[in-house]
Design a protein around this motif. Structure first.
Motif, PDB file in Angstrom:
ATOM      1  N   ASP A 180       2.072   7.823  37.753  1.00 54.14           N
ATOM      2  CA  ASP A 180       3.348   7.624  38.456  1.00 54.14           C
ATOM      3  C   ASP A 180       4.397   7.053  37.516  1.00 54.14           C
ATOM      4  O   ASP A 180       5.574   7.452  37.557  1.00 54.14           O
ATOM      5  CB  ASP A 180       3.144   6.692  39.654  1.00 54.14           C
ATOM      6  N   GLN A 181       3.980   6.124  36.641  1.00 53.65           N
ATOM      7  CA  GLN A 181       4.921   5.549  35.686  1.00 53.65           C
ATOM      8  C   GLN A 181       5.394   6.604  34.697  1.00 53.65           C
ATOM      9  O   GLN A 181       6.593   6.707  34.396  1.00 53.65           O
ATOM     10  CB  GLN A 181       4.266   4.392  34.939  1.00 53.65           C
ATOM     11  N   ALA A 182       4.465   7.408  34.199  1.00 57.19           N
ATOM     12  CA  ALA A 182       4.843   8.472  33.266  1.00 57.19           C
ATOM     13  C   ALA A 182       5.762   9.482  33.939  1.00 57.19           C
ATOM     14  O   ALA A 182       6.699   9.998  33.319  1.00 57.19           O
ATOM     15  CB  ALA A 182       3.593   9.163  32.737  1.00 57.19           C
ATOM     16  N   LYS A 183       5.516   9.752  35.209  1.00 56.87           N
ATOM     17  CA  LYS A 183       6.359  10.703  35.954  1.00 56.87           C
ATOM     18  C   LYS A 183       7.779  10.159  36.062  1.00 56.87           C
ATOM     19  O   LYS A 183       8.765  10.896  35.880  1.00 56.87           O
ATOM     20  CB  LYS A 183       5.769  10.928  37.349  1.00 56.87           C
ATOM     21  N   SER A 184       7.890   8.873  36.332  1.00 54.53           N
ATOM     22  CA  SER A 184       9.225   8.276  36.428  1.00 54.53           C
ATOM     23  C   SER A 184       9.937   8.263  35.090  1.00 54.53           C
ATOM     24  O   SER A 184      11.167   8.213  35.027  1.00 54.53           O
ATOM     25  CB  SER A 184       9.125   6.849  36.986  1.00 54.53           C
ATOM     26  N   ASP A 185       9.160   8.348  34.000  1.00 50.68           N
ATOM     27  CA  ASP A 185       9.736   8.407  32.654  1.00 50.68           C
ATOM     28  C   ASP A 185      10.023   9.838  32.210  1.00 50.68           C
ATOM     29  O   ASP A 185      10.417  10.062  31.059  1.00 50.68           O
ATOM     30  CB  ASP A 185       8.794   7.748  31.649  1.00 50.68           C
ATOM     31  N   GLY A 186       9.782  10.812  33.107  1.00 51.59           N
ATOM     32  CA  GLY A 186      10.156  12.185  32.794  1.00 51.59           C
ATOM     33  C   GLY A 186       9.027  13.151  32.546  1.00 51.59           C
ATOM     34  O   GLY A 186       9.275  14.314  32.172  1.00 51.59           O
ATOM     35  N   ALA A 187       7.776  12.748  32.729  1.00 51.80           N
ATOM     36  CA  ALA A 187       6.654  13.662  32.516  1.00 51.80           C
ATOM     37  C   ALA A 187       6.715  14.817  33.516  1.00 51.80           C
ATOM     38  O   ALA A 187       7.125  14.644  34.665  1.00 51.80           O
ATOM     39  CB  ALA A 187       5.332  12.915  32.657  1.00 51.80           C
ATOM     40  N   VAL A 188       6.307  15.985  33.059  1.00 52.46           N
ATOM     41  CA  VAL A 188       6.293  17.194  33.891  1.00 52.46           C
ATOM     42  C   VAL A 188       4.878  17.422  34.392  1.00 52.46           C
ATOM     43  O   VAL A 188       3.921  17.425  33.615  1.00 52.46           O
ATOM     44  CB  VAL A 188       6.774  18.416  33.070  1.00 52.46           C
ATOM     45  N   ASP A 189       4.727  17.610  35.709  1.00 56.39           N
ATOM     46  CA  ASP A 189       3.397  17.839  36.253  1.00 56.39           C
ATOM     47  C   ASP A 189       3.100  19.334  36.339  1.00 56.39           C
ATOM     48  O   ASP A 189       3.913  20.179  35.925  1.00 56.39           O
ATOM     49  CB  ASP A 189       3.225  17.143  37.608  1.00 56.39           C
ATOM     50  N   TRP A 190       1.914  19.668  36.869  1.00 57.37           N
ATOM     51  CA  TRP A 190       1.438  21.056  36.979  1.00 57.37           C
ATOM     52  C   TRP A 190       2.450  21.940  37.704  1.00 57.37           C
ATOM     53  O   TRP A 190       2.843  22.995  37.208  1.00 57.37           O
ATOM     54  CB  TRP A 190       0.098  21.032  37.694  1.00 57.37           C
ATOM     55  N   ALA A 191       2.870  21.521  38.897  1.00 56.35           N
ATOM     56  CA  ALA A 191       3.768  22.346  39.699  1.00 56.35           C
ATOM     57  C   ALA A 191       5.106  22.556  39.012  1.00 56.35           C
ATOM     58  O   ALA A 191       5.665  23.671  39.008  1.00 56.35           O
ATOM     59  CB  ALA A 191       3.973  21.708  41.077  1.00 56.35           C
ATOM     60  N   GLU A 192       5.636  21.522  38.396  1.00 57.34           N
ATOM     61  CA  GLU A 192       6.932  21.637  37.715  1.00 57.34           C
ATOM     62  C   GLU A 192       6.827  22.534  36.481  1.00 57.34           C
ATOM     63  O   GLU A 192       7.756  23.290  36.185  1.00 57.34           O
ATOM     64  CB  GLU A 192       7.433  20.243  37.331  1.00 57.34           C
ATOM     65  N   TRP A 193       5.695  22.452  35.775  1.00 59.09           N
ATOM     66  CA  TRP A 193       5.526  23.311  34.602  1.00 59.09           C
ATOM     67  C   TRP A 193       5.553  24.775  35.016  1.00 59.09           C
ATOM     68  O   TRP A 193       6.201  25.611  34.362  1.00 59.09           O
ATOM     69  CB  TRP A 193       4.216  22.983  33.887  1.00 59.09           C
ATOM     70  N   TRP A 194       4.875  25.101  36.106  1.00 59.88           N
ATOM     71  CA  TRP A 194       4.857  26.493  36.553  1.00 59.88           C
ATOM     72  C   TRP A 194       6.222  26.935  37.082  1.00 59.88           C
ATOM     73  O   TRP A 194       6.591  28.108  36.963  1.00 59.88           O
ATOM     74  CB  TRP A 194       3.773  26.692  37.604  1.00 59.88           C
ATOM     75  N   GLN A 195       6.988  26.013  37.623  1.00 62.74           N
ATOM     76  CA  GLN A 195       8.353  26.356  38.025  1.00 62.74           C
ATOM     77  C   GLN A 195       9.195  26.732  36.808  1.00 62.74           C
ATOM     78  O   GLN A 195       9.983  27.689  36.860  1.00 62.74           O
ATOM     79  CB  GLN A 195       8.993  25.177  38.774  1.00 62.74           C
ATOM     80  N   LEU A 196       9.005  26.004  35.720  1.00 62.03           N
ATOM     81  CA  LEU A 196       9.720  26.340  34.482  1.00 62.03           C
ATOM     82  C   LEU A 196       9.275  27.701  33.952  1.00 62.03           C
ATOM     83  O   LEU A 196      10.110  28.505  33.498  1.00 62.03           O
ATOM     84  CB  LEU A 196       9.468  25.264  33.427  1.00 62.03           C
ATOM     85  N   ALA A 197       7.971  27.981  33.998  1.00 66.72           N
ATOM     86  CA  ALA A 197       7.477  29.282  33.533  1.00 66.72           C
ATOM     87  C   ALA A 197       8.049  30.417  34.376  1.00 66.72           C
ATOM     88  O   ALA A 197       8.392  31.489  33.857  1.00 66.72           O
ATOM     89  CB  ALA A 197       5.954  29.303  33.573  1.00 66.72           C
ATOM     90  N   ALA A 198       8.180  30.184  35.678  1.00 69.71           N
ATOM     91  CA  ALA A 198       8.698  31.217  36.578  1.00 69.71           C
ATOM     92  C   ALA A 198      10.165  31.530  36.318  1.00 69.71           C
ATOM     93  O   ALA A 198      10.656  32.601  36.691  1.00 69.71           O
ATOM     94  CB  ALA A 198       8.509  30.784  38.033  1.00 69.71           C
ATOM     95  N   GLN A 199      10.872  30.600  35.662  1.00 64.42           N
ATOM     96  CA  GLN A 199      12.286  30.805  35.362  1.00 64.42           C
ATOM     97  C   GLN A 199      12.516  31.430  33.992  1.00 64.42           C
ATOM     98  O   GLN A 199      13.634  31.804  33.652  1.00 64.42           O
ATOM     99  CB  GLN A 199      13.020  29.461  35.437  1.00 64.42           C
ATOM    100  N   ASP A 200      11.442  31.561  33.205  1.00 63.85           N
ATOM    101  CA  ASP A 200      11.566  32.106  31.861  1.00 63.85           C
ATOM    102  C   ASP A 200      11.587  33.636  31.921  1.00 63.85           C
ATOM    103  O   ASP A 200      10.774  34.246  32.635  1.00 63.85           O
ATOM    104  CB  ASP A 200      10.384  31.644  31.003  1.00 63.85           C
ATOM    105  N   PRO A 201      12.492  34.303  31.197  1.00 65.04           N
ATOM    106  CA  PRO A 201      12.594  35.768  31.307  1.00 65.04           C
ATOM    107  C   PRO A 201      11.340  36.508  30.861  1.00 65.04           C
ATOM    108  O   PRO A 201      11.065  37.606  31.343  1.00 65.04           O
ATOM    109  CB  PRO A 201      13.794  36.115  30.418  1.00 65.04           C
TER     110      PRO A 201
END
Length: 256
Positions: A180-201
């Motif tokens: 939780d502390q790392a997340k508040s410092d900006g860490a990207v979790d599993w779901a967010e990583w896949w959201q970024l991949a889905a936005q990549d051309p």
């Protein structure tokens, strides 16, 4: 070269590798420790130029560390995930030490797709918890058939000992507090990583196919290390035991 090829060629695959590593380390801060011990044992038992099967290889995390450590090694990466395989293939394009195979490990005939009949080492990490116990035991039997006599299989994964519930609960509470502390410092979790991949051309289409294949996440079992050791001995290995562990994860080695 087509427009798609040109886009793929211009993709920063190392950046995707780095982002995958950071995402995985959010869950497993000691992730590199298991890889170091894994490769120590490969070198000890299979030498400095092993033929390796990187099972459920993902982006090629194990293969990358293998070739950095043992440049004379060769690797066959096997996975079904089209997005992670795209990153792996882009990363290792032009490296004739590496081959990738698309295969479903739940298909009993998947070994027929491999370029070799046997391997000095079969390695996997944080992947086989997608399996329930009975299919995993059957998979261990197929893996045993691929490992040469004297060769090794290693599985680094979540292996929960349910005989120690208070220890497990305390470890989990502390781990999640740190996450939780790392997340508040900006860490990207599993779901967010896949959201970024889905936005990549380049990765958007294989990412969509990936979720059609797998859904959101694993629904398998996480039996204790002792279960894995027994299953591997039953599958035909001669020795099996943990060679590294954290409070929640284990690297289990089986010798053929």
């Amino acid at each position: 070269m087509t427009e798609t090829d040109a886009t793929t060629a211009g993709t920063d695959w190392q950046a995707w590798q780095h982002s995958w590593d950071r995402q995985q380390e959010w869950y497993m801060p000691d992730r590199e420790q298991r890889f170091t011990i894994m490769l120590d044992m490969v070198e000890a038992l299979a030498g400095d130029a092993p033929r390796v099967l990187d099972l459920a290889c993902g982006t090629g995390t194990i293969t990358a560390r293998l070739l950095d450590r043992l440049p004379g090694a060769t690797s066959t990466g096997v996975d079904l995930d089209p997005a992670l395989l795209a990153i792996a293939e882009g990363t290792f394009a032009g490296d004739d030490r590496v081959t990738f195979v698309t295969a479903d490990l739940k298909d009993p005939d998947w070994p027929a797709k491999l370029p070799y009949d046997s391997y000095d080492a079969v390695l996997t990490a944080t992947a086989l918890h997608w399996f329930h116990s009975d299919p995993l035991a059957a998979l261990y039997g197929r893996i045993a058939g691929l490992v040469r006599d004297g060769g090794v299989f290693m599985n680094a994964d979540h292996m929960i000992d349910d005989t120690t519930p208070r220890i497990n609960a305390a470890e989990r509470a502390l781990r999640h507090l740190r996450m939780d502390q790392a997340k508040s410092d900006g860490a990207v979790d599993w779901a967010e990583w896949w959201q970024l991949a889905a936005q990549d051309p380049v990765l958007a289409e294989p990412t969509a196919r990936r979720f059609e294949i797998y859904g959101e996440h694993a629904d398998g079992d996480m039996p204790a290390p002792a279960w894995h050791a027994r299953a591997l001995l039953d599958a035909g290995f001669t020795e099996a035991r943990p060679v590294w562990c954290s409070p929640s994860d284990t690297l289990l080695l089986a010798l053929k």
